[in-house]
Design a protein around this motif. Structure first.
Motif, PDB file in Angstrom:
ATOM      1  N   HIS A  81       0.846  -1.197   0.000  1.00 16.93           N
ATOM      2  CA  HIS A  81       0.000   0.000   0.000  1.00 16.93           C
ATOM      3  C   HIS A  81       0.875   1.238   0.000  1.00 16.93           C
ATOM      4  O   HIS A  81       2.078   1.162   0.257  1.00 16.93           O
ATOM      5  CB  HIS A  81      -0.912   0.008   1.238  1.00 16.93           C
ATOM      6  CG  HIS A  81      -0.156   0.158   2.538  1.00 16.93           C
ATOM      7  ND1 HIS A  81       0.453  -0.914   3.169  1.00 16.93           N
ATOM      8  CD2 HIS A  81       0.118   1.245   3.304  1.00 16.93           C
ATOM      9  CE1 HIS A  81       1.046  -0.484   4.264  1.00 16.93           C
ATOM     10  NE2 HIS A  81       0.874   0.826   4.367  1.00 16.93           N
ATOM     11  N   ASP A 112       0.978   5.159   1.819  1.00 18.80           N
ATOM     12  CA  ASP A 112       0.385   5.955   2.903  1.00 18.80           C
ATOM     13  C   ASP A 112       0.009   7.299   2.296  1.00 18.80           C
ATOM     14  O   ASP A 112       0.885   8.154   2.105  1.00 18.80           O
ATOM     15  CB  ASP A 112       1.388   6.148   4.051  1.00 18.80           C
ATOM     16  CG  ASP A 112       1.603   4.868   4.848  1.00 18.80           C
ATOM     17  OD1 ASP A 112       1.200   3.789   4.382  1.00 18.80           O
ATOM     18  OD2 ASP A 112       2.179   4.956   5.937  1.00 18.80           O
ATOM     19  N   HIS A 123       4.641  -0.225   0.090  1.00 16.75           N
ATOM     20  CA  HIS A 123       5.315  -1.024   1.105  1.00 16.75           C
ATOM     21  C   HIS A 123       4.287  -1.940   1.761  1.00 16.75           C
ATOM     22  O   HIS A 123       3.074  -1.716   1.641  1.00 16.75           O
ATOM     23  CB  HIS A 123       5.981  -0.114   2.142  1.00 16.75           C
ATOM     24  CG  HIS A 123       5.021   0.815   2.792  1.00 16.75           C
ATOM     25  ND1 HIS A 123       4.607   1.989   2.199  1.00 16.75           N
ATOM     26  CD2 HIS A 123       4.356   0.732   3.960  1.00 16.75           C
ATOM     27  CE1 HIS A 123       3.729   2.588   2.985  1.00 16.75           C
ATOM     28  NE2 HIS A 123       3.549   1.842   4.069  1.00 16.75           N
ATOM     29  N   ARG A 147       2.914   9.781  12.469  1.00 22.05           N
ATOM     30  CA  ARG A 147       2.680  10.576  11.272  1.00 22.05           C
ATOM     31  C   ARG A 147       2.267  12.000  11.620  1.00 22.05           C
ATOM     32  O   ARG A 147       1.824  12.273  12.726  1.00 22.05           O
ATOM     33  CB  ARG A 147       1.514   9.983  10.458  1.00 22.05           C
ATOM     34  CG  ARG A 147       1.713   8.594   9.923  1.00 22.05           C
ATOM     35  CD  ARG A 147       0.819   7.601  10.585  1.00 22.05           C
ATOM     36  NE  ARG A 147       1.100   6.234  10.123  1.00 22.05           N
ATOM     37  CZ  ARG A 147       0.397   5.629   9.173  1.00 22.05           C
ATOM     38  NH1 ARG A 147      -0.614   6.236   8.611  1.00 22.05           N
ATOM     39  NH2 ARG A 147       0.735   4.417   8.791  1.00 22.05           N
TER      40      ARG A 147
END
Ligand code: MD6
Ligand code: FE
Length: 229
Positions: free
Chosen positions: A142, A144, A198, A221
């Motif tokens: 996927h 992010d 990743h 994040r």
């Protein structure tokens, strides 16, 4: 497993804080800091336990309606959630409508210092996704991309059982490198690597002193708009 010459090299590099000093550049903007949190791992895991007492790990549903094999929770002002309506950041836990637990100072400190070490000054996380992997749990490839501020890196902490991290390119079809991440390793991810695909291969069954039979990953994040944290 450390043995022979590698063990000698590790011991030569080992600092008093347990950070063994090895730094591996994966690509421009992506770096592994080996052992960066090994000395503080037990206190980080104690904080994970406190967070999970308020916001328990749960298996979210994907937008396609499948139950994720990784159990997740969050702390900080924003938390990543998935359900049949999609992926998004939410200021509240959808299970109970209350704010996520506050982000511990120890998480903020480690994120700032790891990001700085990898060349990203002034990183202040406003969201931390907690991932718990049992044997067999995996995360498919996927990107992010639910964060507004793509200028900020992501700091990812590995605790407990080892994992094979898949590190791909900017296209899903780019074949990924396979990288073993062990207890105490930190990956920092940003700049031109921020949108690389990743994932995590299925975790192998095992036992370790730190977490027993699971792997815990923290990804810190900056999910909100630039300048908001
Ligand atoms: C994990 N990590 O290691 C999942 N995302 O359990 C991630 O999805 C991730 O490690 C962005 C940057 C680093 C990561
Ligand atoms: Fe990710």
């Amino acid at each position: 497993m450390r043995c022979g010459a590698q063990a000698v090299i590790d011991d030569l590099f080992a600092g008093l804080d347990g950070d063994d000093g090895r730094r591996e550049t994966l690509a421009e903007g992506a770096m592994i800091l080996r052992g960066f949190v090994r000395a503080r791992a037990q206190s980080l895991l104690a904080a994970v336990g406190e967070i999970a007492a308020t916001a328990p790990f749960r298996h979210m549903l994907t937008p396609g309606g499948l139950r994720m094999s990784v159990a997740m929770s969050n702390c900080g002002g924003l938390g990543w959630v998935s359900d049949p309506r999609g992926y998004r950041y939410s200021p509240v836990d959808p299970e109970n409508g209350r704010q996520w637990p506050a982000m511990p100072d120890s998480f903020v400190d480690l994120a700032r210092s790891a990001a700085a070490e990898a060349g990203f000054a002034d990183f202040t996380p406003d969201a931390c996704l907690l991932n718990r992997y049992a044997a067999g749990s995996r995360l498919s490839l996927h990107q992010d991309r639910d964060e507004i501020d793509r200028g900020a890196p992501i700091v990812s902490v590995s605790l407990g059982l080892p994992a094979v991290f898949l590190f791909g390119g900017l296209k899903r079809s780019d074949s990924p490198a396979r990288i073993l991440l062990v207890h105490g390793d930190v990956v920092v991810w940003g700049g031109p690597s921020r949108l690389r695909y990743h994932g995590v291969q299925p975790i192998k069954a095992g036992r370790c002193p730190e977490t027993g039979d699971c792997r815990i990953n923290l990804t810190l994040r900056k999910a909100g708009p630039p300048g908001s944290a």
